[in-house]
Design a protein around this motif. Structure first.
Motif, mmCIF file in Angstrom:
data_model
loop_
_atom_site.group_PDB
_atom_site.id
_atom_site.type_symbol
_atom_site.label_atom_id
_atom_site.label_comp_id
_atom_site.label_asym_id
_atom_site.label_seq_id
_atom_site.Cartn_x
_atom_site.Cartn_y
_atom_site.Cartn_z
ATOM 1 N N HIS A 1 5.810 18.203 2.344
ATOM 2 C CA HIS A 1 5.514 19.606 2.042
ATOM 3 C C HIS A 1 5.079 20.343 3.316
ATOM 4 C CE1 HIS A 1 4.381 22.972 -0.515
ATOM 5 N NE2 HIS A 1 3.212 23.016 0.109
ATOM 6 N N PHE A 2 4.235 19.708 4.121
ATOM 7 C CA PHE A 2 3.782 20.308 5.368
ATOM 8 C C PHE A 2 4.958 20.595 6.300
ATOM 9 C CE2 PHE A 2 2.860 19.468 9.851
ATOM 10 C CZ PHE A 2 2.015 20.534 10.119
ATOM 11 N N VAL A 3 5.841 19.611 6.471
ATOM 12 C CA VAL A 3 6.985 19.771 7.377
ATOM 13 C C VAL A 3 7.904 20.883 6.879
ATOM 14 C CG1 VAL A 3 9.083 18.650 8.241
ATOM 15 C CG2 VAL A 3 6.909 17.427 8.280
ATOM 16 N N VAL A 4 8.237 20.866 5.609
ATOM 17 C CA VAL A 4 9.130 21.892 5.052
ATOM 18 C C VAL A 4 8.513 23.280 5.217
ATOM 19 C CG1 VAL A 4 10.147 22.779 2.903
ATOM 20 C CG2 VAL A 4 10.306 20.339 3.450
ATOM 21 N N ASN A 5 7.235 23.414 4.901
ATOM 22 C CA ASN A 5 6.577 24.719 5.034
ATOM 23 C C ASN A 5 6.509 25.181 6.483
ATOM 24 O OD1 ASN A 5 6.202 25.333 2.348
ATOM 25 N ND2 ASN A 5 4.263 24.238 2.246
ATOM 26 N N TRP B 1 -4.017 1.038 5.175
ATOM 27 C CA TRP B 1 -3.278 2.156 5.785
ATOM 28 C C TRP B 1 -2.566 2.935 4.698
ATOM 29 C CZ3 TRP B 1 -3.426 2.499 11.169
ATOM 30 C CH2 TRP B 1 -3.970 1.404 11.810
ATOM 31 N N ILE B 2 -3.234 3.892 4.117
ATOM 32 C CA ILE B 2 -2.585 4.717 3.090
ATOM 33 C C ILE B 2 -2.443 6.109 3.639
ATOM 34 C CG2 ILE B 2 -2.808 5.712 0.798
ATOM 35 C CD1 ILE B 2 -4.184 3.174 -0.073
ATOM 36 N N GLU C 1 0.822 -1.212 0.000
ATOM 37 C CA GLU C 1 0.000 0.000 0.000
ATOM 38 C C GLU C 1 0.857 1.263 0.000
ATOM 39 O OE1 GLU C 1 0.281 -1.025 4.443
ATOM 40 O OE2 GLU C 1 0.298 -2.076 2.544
ATOM 41 N N ASN C 2 2.097 1.151 0.451
ATOM 42 C CA ASN C 2 2.977 2.320 0.494
ATOM 43 C C ASN C 2 3.467 2.772 -0.876
ATOM 44 O OD1 ASN C 2 2.875 2.570 3.325
ATOM 45 N ND2 ASN C 2 4.325 0.889 3.507
ATOM 46 N N ILE C 3 3.306 1.940 -1.891
ATOM 47 C CA ILE C 3 3.748 2.357 -3.227
ATOM 48 C C ILE C 3 2.583 2.654 -4.170
ATOM 49 C CG2 ILE C 3 6.034 1.319 -3.120
ATOM 50 C CD1 ILE C 3 5.028 -1.080 -4.614
ATOM 51 N N MET C 4 1.378 2.660 -3.615
ATOM 52 C CA MET C 4 0.224 3.064 -4.413
ATOM 53 C C MET C 4 0.280 4.578 -4.639
ATOM 54 S SD MET C 4 -2.902 0.778 -2.950
ATOM 55 C CE MET C 4 -4.020 1.436 -4.181
ATOM 56 N N PRO C 5 -0.274 5.070 -5.731
ATOM 57 C CA PRO C 5 -0.228 6.514 -6.010
ATOM 58 C C PRO C 5 -0.781 7.376 -4.879
ATOM 59 C CG PRO C 5 -1.013 5.328 -7.940
ATOM 60 C CD PRO C 5 -0.908 4.323 -6.820
ATOM 61 N N LYS D 1 0.175 11.313 -0.489
ATOM 62 C CA LYS D 1 0.096 11.686 0.929
ATOM 63 C C LYS D 1 1.481 11.890 1.533
ATOM 64 C CE LYS D 1 -4.408 9.915 2.071
ATOM 65 N NZ LYS D 1 -5.225 9.154 2.985
ATOM 66 N N ARG D 2 2.449 11.074 1.119
ATOM 67 C CA ARG D 2 3.818 11.235 1.620
ATOM 68 C C ARG D 2 4.375 12.587 1.183
ATOM 69 N NH1 ARG D 2 9.158 10.229 0.058
ATOM 70 N NH2 ARG D 2 10.481 9.642 1.811
ATOM 71 N N LYS D 3 4.169 12.943 -0.083
ATOM 72 C CA LYS D 3 4.620 14.246 -0.580
ATOM 73 C C LYS D 3 3.948 15.383 0.179
ATOM 74 C CE LYS D 3 5.879 12.843 -5.247
ATOM 75 N NZ LYS D 3 5.580 12.953 -6.687
#
Length: 135
Positions: free
Chosen positions: A74-78, A134-135, A59-63, A68-70
């Motif tokens: 993005h949230f952390v960097v911002n 769990w995605i 499930e971790n390699i589904m689009p 969601k990972r991106k």
């Protein structure tokens, strides 16, 4: 209680035993193809739970998971850049608090997955009908 198995070093194995034990390119290609079919089924909403097919880990390699990972990155960097703009420097206490808040959610999610996996491993096939994704 677990059983202990002594696994011989490759140098101590006969060629025939090594070939029977180790995976080769053909095995890797077969696994890759099986994963592709499983991911295809998962994208259509079918999450296989049988002795021969199981979706967990893929499930971790589904689009959706990649997206969601991106988003999390993005949230952390911002959040960090926003704090830097506001304070001109990152306070060690702020970083520590942010880290605790953010990683505690990841740790809880990992713990929940582990509990779910342990529960699933002990169930019979007759009960495995509503997988939790769990995605």
């Amino acid at each position: 209680m677990s059983d202990l198995y002594i696994i011989p070093h490759a140098k101590d194995m006969k060629r025939k035993d090594r070939e029977a034990t180790w995976m080769n390119k053909k095995d890797f290609r077969r696994i890759e193809q099986e994963n592709f079919y499983t991911l295809d089924a998962m994208s259509e909403g079918h999450f296989p739970i049988t002795d021969k097919e199981y979706f967990r880990g893929l499930e971790n390699i589904m689009p959706e998971a990649r997206t969601k990972r991106k988003q999390r990155i993005h949230f952390v960097v911002n959040a960090i850049l926003r704090e830097q703009r506001k304070s001109k420097v990152l306070n060690d206490e702020w970083v520590e608090n942010f880290n605790k808040a953010y990683t505690s959610k990841s740790a809880q999610a990992a713990y929940n997955k582990g509990i779910w996996d342990a529960t699933e491993a002990s169930r019979t096939d007759a009960v495995k009908c509503n997988p939790e994704v769990w995605i």
